[in-house]
Design a protein around this motif. Structure first.
Motif, PDB file in Angstrom:
ATOM      1  N   SER B 319       0.686  -1.337  -0.083  1.00  0.00           N
ATOM      2  CA  SER B 319       0.067   0.007   0.145  1.00  0.00           C
ATOM      3  C   SER B 319       0.772   1.163  -0.157  1.00  0.00           C
ATOM      4  O   SER B 319       0.526   2.202  -0.351  1.00  0.00           O
ATOM      5  N   CYS B 375       4.512   4.817   6.211  1.00  0.00           N
ATOM      6  CA  CYS B 375       3.022   4.955   6.898  1.00  0.00           C
ATOM      7  C   CYS B 375       2.198   5.747   6.479  1.00  0.00           C
ATOM      8  O   CYS B 375       1.119   5.342   6.877  1.00  0.00           O
ATOM      9  N   HIS B 379      -2.016   5.980   7.847  1.00  0.00           N
ATOM     10  CA  HIS B 379      -1.883   6.582   9.139  1.00  0.00           C
ATOM     11  C   HIS B 379      -1.663   7.852   9.038  1.00  0.00           C
ATOM     12  O   HIS B 379      -0.894   8.454   8.429  1.00  0.00           O
ATOM     13  N   VAL B 393      -0.376   4.270  18.564  1.00  0.00           N
ATOM     14  CA  VAL B 393       0.985   3.902  19.402  1.00  0.00           C
ATOM     15  C   VAL B 393       0.767   3.853  20.830  1.00  0.00           C
ATOM     16  O   VAL B 393       1.029   3.135  21.690  1.00  0.00           O
ATOM     17  N   LEU B 408       8.863  -2.200  14.785  1.00  0.00           N
ATOM     18  CA  LEU B 408       8.824  -1.784  13.396  1.00  0.00           C
ATOM     19  C   LEU B 408       9.823  -3.345  12.652  1.00  0.00           C
ATOM     20  O   LEU B 408       9.427  -3.294  11.404  1.00  0.00           O
ATOM     21  N   PHE B 421       8.441  -3.140   7.478  1.00  0.00           N
ATOM     22  CA  PHE B 421       9.365  -1.724   7.241  1.00  0.00           C
ATOM     23  C   PHE B 421      10.359  -1.723   6.371  1.00  0.00           C
ATOM     24  O   PHE B 421      11.282  -2.584   6.107  1.00  0.00           O
ATOM     25  N   ILE B 435       8.811   8.663  15.903  1.00  0.00           N
ATOM     26  CA  ILE B 435       7.564   8.257  16.335  1.00  0.00           C
ATOM     27  C   ILE B 435       7.401   8.464  17.843  1.00  0.00           C
ATOM     28  O   ILE B 435       6.598   8.941  18.174  1.00  0.00           O
TER      29      ILE B 435
END
Lengths: 367, 456
Positions: B319, B375, B379, B393, B408, B421, B435
Motif C-alpha cells: 500500500s 506509513c 496513518h 501507538v 517496526l 518496514f 515516532i
C-alpha cells in the motif's frame, strides 16, 4: 544520486506493454483532438457570454447557439482529455507524477474548477432567459473556472519539464514539503498559445455553421450571413494575435535547447501563416471557405500538438531521458484488443453522427 | 524508487480516494444502467402512444446526461487524479499493465458521448426506431465499459495467474472477475430502478406514474435479489487474507454489516414499490433512499478496499507503494529487501541531500521522512487524525524508541494488514525515534543520538 539516474529509476518497473513510439503517436493525435474541443468550449463560452451581454436579436441567438455548442464541447474535451493523460503517464511517468505530487492540491483544484465551470455554464445555458444580467454572471464565472482549470493543467505540464528544480522545491528551507499547496511554474506565453486558438477555431466554427445550415429554408438566411461574417472576423484577429504570441513564447524558451532550429517549429509557423492568408481571402465569402479553413486549422492544431511533443523531447533530452529506450514487455493480445476496438468504435460512432448531420441539414424526414 | 510524498492532513489520502470513488459509483452505475431502463420504457411509450411516458424518459435522459455523464466523468477522472497524487506508483503500475484496457474503455467513452448527446437532442425529431437504436448503442457501450473496468478492479484484489505469467488476460479474467461483473451489473440495474423511482415523484398522478413506479420496483427487486446471490459467490472467491481482515478488523466488519443491512432495506423499499403507491416516491423519501443506498455502496467499497491491505497490487506492491516481492514474469525485484539491506535514503532521490547520511543532527528529520514514506498512506501523523499514528501507538502502549524499534522490526510478520518496514536498522531506529517524539506526553526518555546513529 543525480537527477539523470533518478529519472531512469523512477520509470515504472513494469515497463511499457508496446513500443513507446506508438503511445507517443497516439498521445499527439489525441491531444490535438482534445485541444480542439477545449478551444471550441472556451471560445464558445467566451463569445457566447460576450454576445449575451452585448444584446440584440442576432447576438442573443448566436449566444444561445454557442452556449449549446460549448456544453457538448466541454463533455468532449473531458472525454478526449482522458487519452493523452493516459498515454503521457505511460511514457513520461516520472515527469508527470512528480509534478502532480509536488502540487497535489492544484491537481485536485483542477477538478474542482472543471466541475464548477461545467455547472456554471449549464446554469447559464438553461436559465439565461429568466434574468439575462444575473445569469450572464454564471456564464462569466463558467469562463473563469474553465480558464483556471487550463492554467493549472498548463502549469503542471511546465513543471514536469524542469526536473532540475524538483528537489529544491521539495526540500525548501531545509524541510520536507509534503503539503502540495504550491504551484511552482507557469508560462503565460505557452498557455496563451494554446488558448488563443479558441477564438480562431470558434470563428471558423461559426463559418461552418453558416455553411451547414444554408440549405435549410426554415432558418433565417440573413442571420446566417451575419454569423459567417462575424466568425471570419473573430478568427482573423485571433490568428494575428496568435502569431505574435507564438514569437513571444519562442523567445522565452531557453535558447540553449536549440528549439529555434527545429523544423517542426517552422512547419507549425508556416501553417499559422497559411491560415492567416486563407482567412483574409475568406472575408469576402466566409461560407465558401468554411470547409477548407476548418481543414487547415485542424492540420495546424495537429502541427501544434506535434511541435509541443518535439519541444518536450528537447527538454527531457537535456536530462538524457528518451522514451525510445523505455523497457518494453510487449503484449500483443491487449494491443490488438485496443486497435480492433478503436476501428470498430469509429464505425459505430459514424452512425449517430450521420443521423445528426442529415437531421441538421433537413434531409431526414421527421417522424 | 518513490515519488515525493503528499500528506493529506487529518483524514489521510486513502480516505479521499474512497470518498470520491463512492461518489463516483452512483452516477456511473446510473449512467451505465439508466439507458436500459430508458430503452425499455421508450419501447412501451411508442407502442402505447403514451406521450407522458415519453416526456418522462426525456427528463430521465437529461438527468443522466447532466448528473451522470458529467459528474460521472469528472469523478471518474477524480479517482484517477487523487490516486495520482496519493499513490502515483500504484496508478502507474496499473497503467503500465493495463493501458490498453483503459484505452479500449476510452473508445467506449467516446461512443457514449456521441450517442448520449445525439439521443437527447434528437428526441422526437427522428423515427422512433432510429432513436431507440441510438439509445441501445449507448446502453451497450456503457455496459461494456463496465465489463472492462471490472477486470482491472478485480485484478487489484485477486491477480490470479498473472502473478506467474504477467499476461494481460491472465490478470484480467481473474478469480473474482465473473462474480464481480455479474454483481455490478445487477447493482447497476438496481440503481437505475432507484433513480427511475425518484424521477417518478415529479410526474402527475395517473396510470403512467403508477406504471413507472411498479416498473422501478420490479427492476430494483429482481436485480437486487440476483445481485445478492452473486455477492455470495464473490465472497467465497475472496482470498483467505481478505476473509481474515473481514473477521479481524472491526472497522471492516462494521462496514460489511452496514452494506448488508442497507441491501435489505433497499429490497424492502423496492418490494413496497410493487404496490404502485405514489406516496413512496415523494421526492424527500426517494432522495433519502438514495442517500441510504449511497452509504451502503460506500460500505461495500470500503470492504473491498480494506481486503486488499497491505497491498495495492497483491503480491507485488505494498500500500505504501514499495515493491514487496520479486515478480519474475516482469523482471521485478523486491525493494523492501534492498531498502532493508542497503538503506532507503541512499536508494531514493527525493531525500534532501543533507539527510542522506544519518547523523546526530539530522536523525529526527530523516526519521520523519522514513516514517512518512512507510506509513502515511494508512496513518495520519496528527494526534487527532483519522487512524492516527501517535494515537495508535499510545493505545498499543509501547511508546519508547527501543520498543518501537522492535515493533517496526517485526510489524510485517505480526500484522497481516501492515507491510514490513522498509529501511536498514539505523533507519529503523531513526523512524522509531521520530515516532516516539510525536506520541503526546511521552514519559520515556528520548533516545540518545548515539543510540540512533550507532545502535548503542
Amino acid at each position: 544520486m543525480d537527477i539523470n539516474t533518478a529519472l531512469q529509476a523512477l520509470r515504472d518497473p513494469f515497463g511499457v506493454p508496446f513500443f513507446p513510439w506508438v503511445f507517443q503517436l497516439l498521445m499527439v493525435l489525441t491531444f490535438a483532438l482534445h485541444i480542439i474541443s477545449v478551444n471550441l468550449a472556451v471560445g464558445g463560452i467566451a463569445v457566447s457570454v460576450y454576445e449575451h451581454f452585448k444584446g440584440g436579436e442576432y447576438n442573443r441567438k448566436l449566444s444561445q447557439m454557442l452556449a449549446k455548442v460549448a456544453t457538448i464541447s466541454l463533455s468532449s474535451a473531458i472525454v478526449l482529455g482522458v487519452a493523452p493523460l493516459l498515454f503521457v503517464q505511460v511514457i513520461y511517468d516520472p515527469f508527470w507524477y512528480v509534478s502532480n505530487s509536488l502540487s497535489a492540491w492544484w491537481a485536485i483544484a483542477f477538478l474542482l474548477f472543471i466541475t464548477l465551470g461545467f455547472l456554471a455554464h449549464y446554469v447559464f445555458y438553461l436559465k439565461r432567459h429568466k434574468n439575462p444580467a444575473g445569469y450572464g454572471l454564471f456564464g462569466l464565472s463558467g469562463l473563469v473556472f474553465v480558464l483556471a482549470a487550463g492554467v493549472v493543467m498548463s502549469a503542471l505540464s511546465v513543471q514536469a519539464l524542469v526536473p532540475g528544480a524538483w528537489l529544491d522545491w521539495y526540500s525548501a528551507n531545509g524541510s520536507l514539503v509534503t503539503t502540495g499547496t504550491t504551484l511552482y511554474k507557469f508560462e503565460l506565453g505557452r498557455f496563451l498559445h494554446f488558448i488563443v486558438p479558441s477564438f480562431i477555431n470558434i470563428g471558423i466554427f461559426m463559418m461552418l455553421y453558416a455553411w451547414y445550415f444554408r440549405p435549410r429554408a426554415d432558418i433565417d438566411g440573413a442571420w446566417l450571413d451575419w454569423v459567417g461574417r462575424a466568425g471570419v472576423k473573430v478568427a482573423k484577429i485571433a490568428t494575428m494575435i496568435e502569431i505574435v504570441i507564438g514569437f513571444w513564447w519562442l523567445v522565452m524558451i531557453p535558447a540553449d535547447l536549440g528549439f529555434l532550429h527545429n523544423h517542426w517549429l517552422w512547419l507549425g509557423s508556416l501553417l499559422g501563416l497559411l491560415l492567416m492568408v486563407g482567412l483574409m481571402k475568406a472575408e469576402k465569402d466566409p461560407e465558401r471557405f468554411a470547409v477548407p479553413m476548418a481543414l487547415l486549422s485542424f492540420i495546424a492544431v495537429f502541427g501544434m500538438s506535434a511541435a509541443r511533443e518535439v519541444l518536450r523531447m528537447v527538454y527531457v533530452g537535456a536530462f538524457k531521458y528518451s522514451i525510445y529506450d523505455y523497457p518494453v514487455n510487449v503484449d500483443w493480445g491487449s494491443t490488438a484488443l485496443f486497435l480492433g476496438t478503436f476501428v470498430m468504435g469509429l464505425i459505430v460512432m459514424a452512425y449517430p453522427l450521420i443521423v445528426v448531420f442529415k437531421l441538421g441539414r433537413g434531409r431526414l424526414s421527421e417522424s | 524508487m518513490l515519488y515525493p510524498i503528499f500528506e493529506f492532513p487529518g483524514v489521510g489520502g486513502g480516505m479521499i480516494i474512497a470518498a470520491i470513488a463512492t461518489f463516483h459509483i452512483l452516477p456511473c452505475h446510473l449512467a451505465t444502467g439508466g439507458f436500459w431502463m430508458a430503452w425499455y420504457l421508450e419501447r412501451r411509450g411508442h407502442a402505447t402512444h403514451d406521450q407522458e411516458l415519453l416526456d418522462y424518459i426525456k427528463r430521465f435522459a437529461l438527468l443522466i446526461l447532466i448528473f451522470c455523464f458529467v459528474t460521472g466523468s469528472i469523478t471518474g477522472a477524480g479517482i484517477w487524479f487523487a490516486s495520482t497524487i496519493i499513490s502515483p506508483r500504484a496508478i502507474s503500475g496499473l497503467i503500465h499493465n493495463y493501458v490498453w484496457g483503459w484505452a479500449t474503455e476510452w473508445v467506449f467513452f467516446l461512443i457514449e458521448v456521441v450517442t448520449i448527446y445525439t439521443y437527447y437532442y434528437t428526441f422526437g425529431k427522428v423515427k422512433p426506431k432510429t432513436h431507440m437504436r441510438i439509445g441501445l448503442i449507448y446502453a451497450w457501450s456503457a455496459w461494456i465499459s463496465m465489463v472492462i473496468i471490472t477486470g482491472i478492479l478485480a485484478f487489484m484484489m485477486t491477480p490470479g495467474k498473472w502473478l506467474e505469467t504477467g499476461g494481460f488476460f491472465d490478470g484480467f479474467f481473474n478469480p473474482t472477475y465473473w462474480p464481480q461483473l455479474f454483481y455490478r451489473t445487477m447493482m447497476m440495474l438496481a440503481i437505475s430502478g432507484m433513480f427511475a423511482a425518484l424521477l417518478a415523484g415529479f410526474m402527475k398522478s395517473g396510470p403512467t406514474k403508477t406504471y413507472v413506479i411498479k416498473t422501478a420496483g420490479r427492476w430494483g427487486l429482481i436485480s437486487l435479489s440476483l445481485g445478492a446471490l452473486f455477492a455470495v459467490w464473490y465472497y467465497f472467491k475472496l482470498p483467505a487474507n481478505a476473509h481474515e481482515t473481514l473477521s479481524g478488523v472491526p472497522y471492516d466488519q462494521i462496514m460489511f454489516k452496514i452494506s448488508l443491512g442497507i441491501g435489505a432495506v433497499m429490497a424492502l423499499y423496492f418490494a413496497l414499490l410493487l404496490t404502485g403507491r405514489e406516496i413512496l416516491v415523494k421526492p424527500v423519501l426517494a432522495l433519502l433512499m438514495i442517500v441510504v443506498m449511497f452509504v451502503g455502496i460506500g460500505g461495500g467499497e470500503s470492504v473491498r478496499e480494506y481486503s486488499r491491505r497491505p497491498y495495492l497490487i497483491p503480491g507485488v506492491m505494498y500500500s505504501n507503494q514499495i515493491v514487496a516481492h520479486d515478480l519474475e514474469a516482469k523482471g521485478i525485484k523486491s525493494e523492501v529487501t534492498r531498502y532493508q539491506e542497503e538503506g532507503f535514503l541512499q536508494n531514493n532521490y527525493f531525500v534532501p541531500p543533507e539527510w542522506r547520511r544519518i547523523d546526530e543532527k539530522n536523525y529526527m528529520q530523516a526519521g520523519m521522512l522514513l516514517t512518512k514514506a512507510n506509513c502515511v498512506i494508512c496513518h495520519t501523523m496528527e494526534v487527532n487524525g483519522r487512524s492516527s499514528l501517535p494515537g495508535l501507538v499510545t493505545e498499543m502502549g509501547s511508546t519508547s524508541a527501543s520498543e518501537l524499534n522492535d515493533f517496526l522490526e517485526t510489524m510485517g510478520e505480526d500484522y497481516n494488514f501492515m507491510p514490513a518496514f522498509s529501511g536498514n536498522p539505523q533507519e529503523r531506529r531513526a523512524a522509531a525515534a521520530f515516532i516516539a517524539s510525536i506520541v503526546p506526553d511521552n514519559e520515556n526518555e528520548p533516545p540518545t543520538a548515539e543510540w540512533v546513529v550507532n545502535g548503542e
